[in-house]
Design an enzyme around this catalytic site. Structure first.
Site, PDB file in Angstrom:
ATOM      1  N   GLU A  36       0.864  -1.167   0.000  1.00 44.10           N
ATOM      2  CA  GLU A  36       0.000   0.000   0.000  1.00 44.10           C
ATOM      3  C   GLU A  36       0.914   1.235   0.000  1.00 44.10           C
ATOM      4  OE1 GLU A  36      -2.685   0.273   3.331  1.00 44.10           O
ATOM      5  OE2 GLU A  36      -3.525   2.159   2.578  1.00 44.10           O
ATOM      6  N   ARG A 262       4.977 -12.914   9.611  1.00 46.57           N
ATOM      7  CA  ARG A 262       5.670 -11.651   9.356  1.00 46.57           C
ATOM      8  C   ARG A 262       7.080 -11.723   9.898  1.00 46.57           C
ATOM      9  NH1 ARG A 262       1.846  -7.535   8.560  1.00 46.57           N
ATOM     10  NH2 ARG A 262       3.318  -5.831   8.838  1.00 46.57           N
ATOM     11  N   LYS A 272       4.364   0.319   8.933  1.00 49.37           N
ATOM     12  CA  LYS A 272       4.444   1.667   8.357  1.00 49.37           C
ATOM     13  C   LYS A 272       3.777   2.695   9.259  1.00 49.37           C
ATOM     14  CE  LYS A 272       3.247  -0.110   4.427  1.00 49.37           C
ATOM     15  NZ  LYS A 272       2.417  -0.119   3.255  1.00 49.37           N
TER      16      LYS A 272
HETATM   17  P1  ATP Z   1       2.603  -2.331   7.454  1.00 53.85           P
HETATM   18  O1  ATP Z   1       1.983  -2.646   8.773  1.00 53.85           O
HETATM   19  O2  ATP Z   1       4.080  -2.158   7.536  1.00 53.85           O
HETATM   20  O3  ATP Z   1       1.922  -1.203   6.746  1.00 53.85           O
HETATM   21  P2  ATP Z   1       1.272  -3.962   5.644  1.00 53.85           P
HETATM   22  O4  ATP Z   1       1.099  -5.433   5.600  1.00 53.85           O
HETATM   23  O5  ATP Z   1       0.077  -3.128   5.877  1.00 53.85           O
HETATM   24  O6  ATP Z   1       2.416  -3.650   6.640  1.00 53.85           O
HETATM   25  P3  ATP Z   1       1.574  -3.574   2.888  1.00 53.85           P
HETATM   26  O7  ATP Z   1       2.106  -2.406   2.169  1.00 53.85           O
HETATM   27  O8  ATP Z   1       0.140  -3.873   2.791  1.00 53.85           O
HETATM   28  O9  ATP Z   1       1.996  -3.406   4.377  1.00 53.85           O
HETATM   29  O10 ATP Z   1       2.438  -4.873   2.570  1.00 53.85           O
HETATM   30  C1  ATP Z   1       2.741  -5.349   1.293  1.00 53.85           C
HETATM   31  C2  ATP Z   1       3.087  -6.795   1.407  1.00 53.85           C
HETATM   32  O11 ATP Z   1       4.204  -6.982   2.276  1.00 53.85           O
HETATM   33  C3  ATP Z   1       1.945  -7.581   1.987  1.00 53.85           C
HETATM   34  O12 ATP Z   1       1.778  -8.773   1.245  1.00 53.85           O
HETATM   35  C4  ATP Z   1       2.365  -7.864   3.387  1.00 53.85           C
HETATM   36  O13 ATP Z   1       1.823  -9.049   3.869  1.00 53.85           O
HETATM   37  C5  ATP Z   1       3.888  -7.924   3.271  1.00 53.85           C
HETATM   38  N1  ATP Z   1       4.511  -7.556   4.525  1.00 53.85           N
HETATM   39  C6  ATP Z   1       4.346  -6.404   5.208  1.00 53.85           C
HETATM   40  N2  ATP Z   1       5.044  -6.433   6.351  1.00 53.85           N
HETATM   41  C7  ATP Z   1       5.677  -7.626   6.397  1.00 53.85           C
HETATM   42  C8  ATP Z   1       6.550  -8.256   7.339  1.00 53.85           C
HETATM   43  N3  ATP Z   1       6.921  -7.661   8.461  1.00 53.85           N
HETATM   44  N4  ATP Z   1       7.021  -9.485   7.043  1.00 53.85           N
HETATM   45  C9  ATP Z   1       6.664 -10.087   5.898  1.00 53.85           C
HETATM   46  N5  ATP Z   1       5.853  -9.567   4.980  1.00 53.85           N
HETATM   47  C10 ATP Z   1       5.353  -8.347   5.215  1.00 53.85           C
HETATM   48 MG    MG Z   2      -1.505  -2.896   4.539  1.00 55.65          MG
END
Ligand code: ATP
Ligand code: MG
Length: 555
Positions: A36, A262, A272
């Site tokens: 995102e 994760r 984020k």
């Molecule tokens: P954040 O909480 O950092 O915003 P998110 O999952 O909302 O994490 P996205 O931008 O939606 O962030 O993530 C893009 C991809 O990266 C998704 O498929 C998510 O599952 C993966 N991802 C995000 N954080 C991690 C992590 N700590 N370990 C492994 N994969 C991750």
């Molecule tokens: Mg997300």
């Protein structure tokens, strides 16, 4: 980490391998990495990229970089650009498979109408609060919305008018008609669309209704022909909804969602949202502050993508929640740089040494290797003169038992140069040592003597007459506790490490460092790996410490 599986043999690889069957069908594997654009990528995203792009590469498939941009309030074009740069820097190519969930808004809208026409979605006019209150709890069923049985025509009319901009934010939503008594809360008539009178970074002002993630994601996967939709464990409970959407809309294919744990690292946070608050509260100097677990921070600090990929590979893909020690990442960085980083000399806490029997008018050039273990990396020239800098930690007036470096009357080797013996220390009025007086042995050029005298210490040094001055930034962990979230139950800011940045204003460096390319790591002998900061210039040299030479815990 010894108990984690190697990534290329993870349970997900095994599933894909089984699904693919033989390599004839291998082209059919499609994955996606769906960030995102509401912040910069962090090393957790690197794990997901390594998995998704790695599977596509291994099975001759395709991996989409898809911006999951369904929430215009938090998203920004600036983040889109940074994410693209980070994916490319990591070495992953998406070719022409760069997409946005928002590219599919027209199709998604059509599918929402299909659900309405089939009696599987309705416009609900409860407030957000009332919707929340009527969802029930894990122990009690939810209550049906009074709008649940709206006629299809009325739903069609309202939904079209929602799209037309007739209604205020929050006045109506479109909900799936599933089951308000489902033990899975995600199936209790989840919201599919909400009204947001808000410009979107990709679609501008075309839309004022935006689809929810849980509706958008499975459908975007289906449009792109994704075969394996790999996401993190918190989406496990959303999988029944993911499947419900795919089963109730006329999609071209049926992707399968598989979850993995994760990545989390100790002494930092990996979300984020939390990283945004560190930036906004100025706990760090920006998203690319070298203390941040972001890819841009790591790049600025001098990490190479190779070491991040190695790290992700070692961490592996499992369903077990894992908190990895920061030292495991640093070990990968060190291993990588040990091979490729040129060696240089620099003094971070300088103490002047005057060599009394070396003529003040003389100076000589010494040709020394760029990497003692790899002659192919060539040589460089360093200067020697009667005034040099050594590190003040390398001198003790009254040496302790295990101190083998310089002290009055003691002889040490200057790396690549001569043996010197300390004659005396000069102090200022406050009793602080300001300068050392030494003598050198002219016979010991290159670091040995005719009589094979042994010395216990070898010091790094820089010719004072030739040295470059620089600011050196040394970094410690961003938090004072390994688990800032768990420990603080939310108030993680309290545990931000006030000493995570130490700025050494008066470092002295050998001249060749001026030619270093920004971001390229080099080793300052006996200290650690460093690189020039992205804002460094020849008038204002600034070095970032990439990683210390050894894990301090093992010292
Ligand atoms: P954040 O909480 O950092 O915003 P998110 O999952 O909302 O994490 P996205 O931008 O939606 O962030 O993530 C893009 C991809 O990266 C998704 O498929 C998510 O599952 C993966 N991802 C995000 N954080 C991690 C992590 N700590 N370990 C492994 N994969 C991750
Ligand atoms: Mg997300």
């Amino acid at each position: 980490m010894s108990d984690t599986k190697h990534q290329t043999n993870s349970f997900i690889h095994q599933i894909v391998r089984k699904d693919v069957g033989d390599r004839e069908n291998a082209k059919s594997v499609v994955t996606r990495f769906p960030p995102e654009p509401n912040g910069y990528l962090h090393i957790g995203h690197a794990k997901s990229m390594c998995l998704n792009f790695g599977i596509a590469r291994e099975f001759d498939g395709v991996c989409f970089l898809r911006f999951d941009d369904t929430n215009p309030c938090k998203e920004d074009e600036h983040y889109v650009a940074s994410i693209k740069a980070d994916v490319e820097w990591m070495g992953f190519s998406y070719g022409n498979h760069l997409t946005h969930a928002s590219d599919y808004f027209d199709q998604l809208y059509e599918w929402a109408i299909e659900l309405i026409k089939n009696g599987k979605a309705y416009v609900c006019s409860l407030s957000a609060e009332d919707i929340r209150a009527s969802r029930g709890t894990l122990k009690t069923a939810g209550q049906n919305s009074p709008y649940r049985e709206r006629a299809i025509e009325e739903n069609m009319d309202l939904f079209e008018r929602m799209r037309g901009g007739e209604f205020a934010n929050g006045s109506h939503v479109l909900r799936a008609k599933i089951d308000m008594a489902s033990p899975n809360m995600n199936l209790r008539d989840p919201t599919l669309y909400r009204i947001r009178h808000q410009n979107h970074q990709n679609t501008g002002n075309r839309w004022c209704v935006y689809p929810m993630y849980d509706f958008t994601h499975p459908l975007s996967d289906a449009i792109e022909g994704v075969t394996h939709s790999l996401c993190t464990l918190e989406f496990e409970d959303h999988r029944p909804l993911y499947d419900w959407i795919l089963n109730n809309v006329s999609v071209p294919c049926q992707p399968q969602q598989i979850e993995f744990s994760r990545l989390s690292l100790d002494y930092t946070v990996m979300s984020k949202r939390l990283l945004t608050s560190l930036v906004e509260n100025q706990c760090v100097a920006g998203w690319d502050d070298p203390r941040m677990p972001t890819l841009s921070g790591m790049r600025r600090r001098g990490y190479r993508p190779e070491s991040i990929r190695t790290f992700c590979d070692r961490v592996g893909i499992t369903k077990k929640e894992q908190k990895i020690e920061l030292s495991a990442l640093e070990a990968c960085v060190r291993e990588d740089l040990e091979q490729i980083a040129v060696r240089r000399m620099g003094v971070i806490k300088p103490l002047k040494v005057v060599i009394e029997n070396y003529s003040a008018d003389d100076c000589e050039e010494l040709t020394v290797p760029n990497h003692p273990g790899n002659p192919k990396m060539g040589n460089r020239i360093i200067n020697f003169s009667n005034e040099i800098w050594i590190d003040s930690d390398d001198f003790m007036e009254h040496p302790s038992k295990n101190f083998f470096r310089l002290s009055p009357g003691r002889e040490v080797r200057l790396r690549y140069a001569y043996y010197i013996t300390c004659i005396r220390a000069i102090k200022n009025d406050s009793g602080e040592i300001t300068e050392l007086r030494c003598r050198y042995d002219p016979e010991s050029r290159g670091g040995g003597t005719k009589d094979n005298r042994k010395v216990r210490g070898t010091l790094h040094w820089v010719s004072a007459k030739h040295a470059l001055s620089a600011v050196v930034r040394l970094y410690g962990p961003l938090f004072t506790t390994p688990d800032p979230i768990g420990e603080t139950k939310g108030d993680f800011m309290k545990f931000v490490n006030a000493d995570s940045l130490k700025t050494m204003q008066n470092a002295k460096l050998e001249t060749s460092i001026e030619e270093t390319i920004i971001g390229d790591a080099f080793q300052l002998e006996r200290i650690g790996y460093f690189c020039l900061d992205s804002k460094s210039s020849s008038e204002n040299l600034v070095l970032n410490q990439t990683v210390a030479l050894r894990d301090s815990k093992r010292d």
